[in-house]
Every structure is written in structure tokens, then in C-alpha cells.
Motif scaffolding. Sequence first.
Motif: not given
Length: 281
Positions: A131-159
Motif C-alpha cells: 500500500e505505501p509503495v509508489h512509483g518505480d518501486r511499486l512497478r518493480r514490485a508488481n512485475a516481480t510478484l507477477l513473475a513469481a511462482d512458489p513451485r520453483s524449488e531453487s534460485p537457479m530454477e527461478s532464474w
Amino acid sequence: MTRLPMYRSSTATLTRPAHDPDGPRAEEDLLLRFEAAFEADFSLVATGRTAAWIHGFDVLPPGSDQRDWPVESSPDPLLADITVVDGLPVTTLARTLVDCAADLPRLEAVAAADQFLRAGVDAGALAAALEPVHGDRLRRANATLLAADPRSESPMESWTRCLIADAGLPTPVPQLRVRTPNGRSKFLDFGWERWRVGVEYDGMGARLGLEAEASDRRRHQVLRNLGWEVVVLTASDVMEHPRPWLLRARDLFLERGWDPSANEMKDVNARIEAVSMALKP
């Protein structure tokens, strides 16, 4: 050319030999270094990667040693964003996730978000932290969360998954189950059942030795006998040389029936080049 956000940390970090004869010294531990900072200034709250570490998540850049990572803290987080872990004030799980999603380089941010979501983050708390996040930080946070998936089991799988998405290729299913004729299941790190293409990150063999490597090869052969094409990637492929395997995946999809429009194909080709450029040092 398609533009992508920064892909990796630009801050140089020190790393220790794999077999440090002196071993880790307690005073160098990231948690204990924040504890010392807090004892000198009780207004400090652990934030960012330091907060993640204290929560139990390693979101440092690949190859970094937590004993050399600088303490991240702030004297002014909102009271609602503060919790206590091991007797130390840190940002809450949801706030730490949002900070990592907004502030870390793209691939590291997605890998961090995957870890947090896999552990379970309350949706209401996450919405409140955004809620308090705005501007570029909010854009980056939303882009990250849209790309996230808890099914990946390691950082390299996430990459790997993030690179595939950023290249504009069809979205894979993480931890895809493939049933064999005898009723048993084989799993792929990522797969596209429609085209019978799978991608595997080969980190297990390097960690567990020849037996694990042989088991992976047998599993891959079973899948190939069922008509699957399995692309096996190393850390170097993912972190340094994505172009060859992204092109191979693209060509496999096309050979097996993927039918993008001319404009879509042009966009994919541009994205693959952009991804490759973004990972260059």
C-alpha cells in the motif's frame, strides 16, 4: 530492442574459499553483526537482504558469502512493518518480500519472491505492505510478484523460469508431472506438455555426485523414449549464456507445432537478444 531491468547485482562481493581453514567466526555472521549494530543503536530495524537472512531466507547474490555482506537496516520502518525474530527487530515477512521485490535486480528479486511465497505469505499482509509503495518501486514490485511462482524449488530454477518468460517464450509449468506407461511419475523442472519439451537445471549432480547424475540421465532417457525433448542446463548456461538454449527452446516449439504470428516471432527474437545482452557483465 526490448529493454529489461537490471538483471544482477552490480555490487562486487567478497567470497571465501570453499574450505576456509579458519572456518566462520561468530562475529562475522550477518545476524550477529546486525545484533551488534542494534545493541549500539536500538532504533535500527533489519531490512532488505539482512531481514530476509534473519527470517531464514538466503537472497544474497549467487556466490556471495553472508559473512561479507553489509548489514542493511533502517531506523524508520512503520511500526506495522516491524516484527521480532530471534530477539531482533526486523521488517515483517510481507514487508521484506515487498522490499526485495522492489529493490533487488530482476532475477534475484524473482528468486527471492519464489522463496517467500513458497514459505507462505499472508495475502492480506502482502497487500498492506504494498500500500505505501509508489512509483518505480511499486512497478518493480508488481512485475516481480507477477513473475513469481512458489513451485520453483531453487534460485537457479527461478532464474531459468524468469529468463524464459522475459524471452517471450510460452509459459512453462514448473515441476511438471509426466506419467509413464507403468503408472509411475517423472518430474521435470519445467515442461510444456503440449509440445513435449522439458527444461532441467543440472544442479543436483554437481551437489550429490555421480549417482544422482546417473539417476537424472535415466529419468531423462525414459522421458525421451516417450517422445519428450529434454534441454539440460548448467549454472553457466543460466547465468552467463542464455542465448543458445533459449534459441534451442524456441526452435523445438516451432518444430513441434508452436505457431506464433510474424510479429510475435519478431518480438520473441528481440527479447532473446535483450535477455542475452542483459546478462553480459
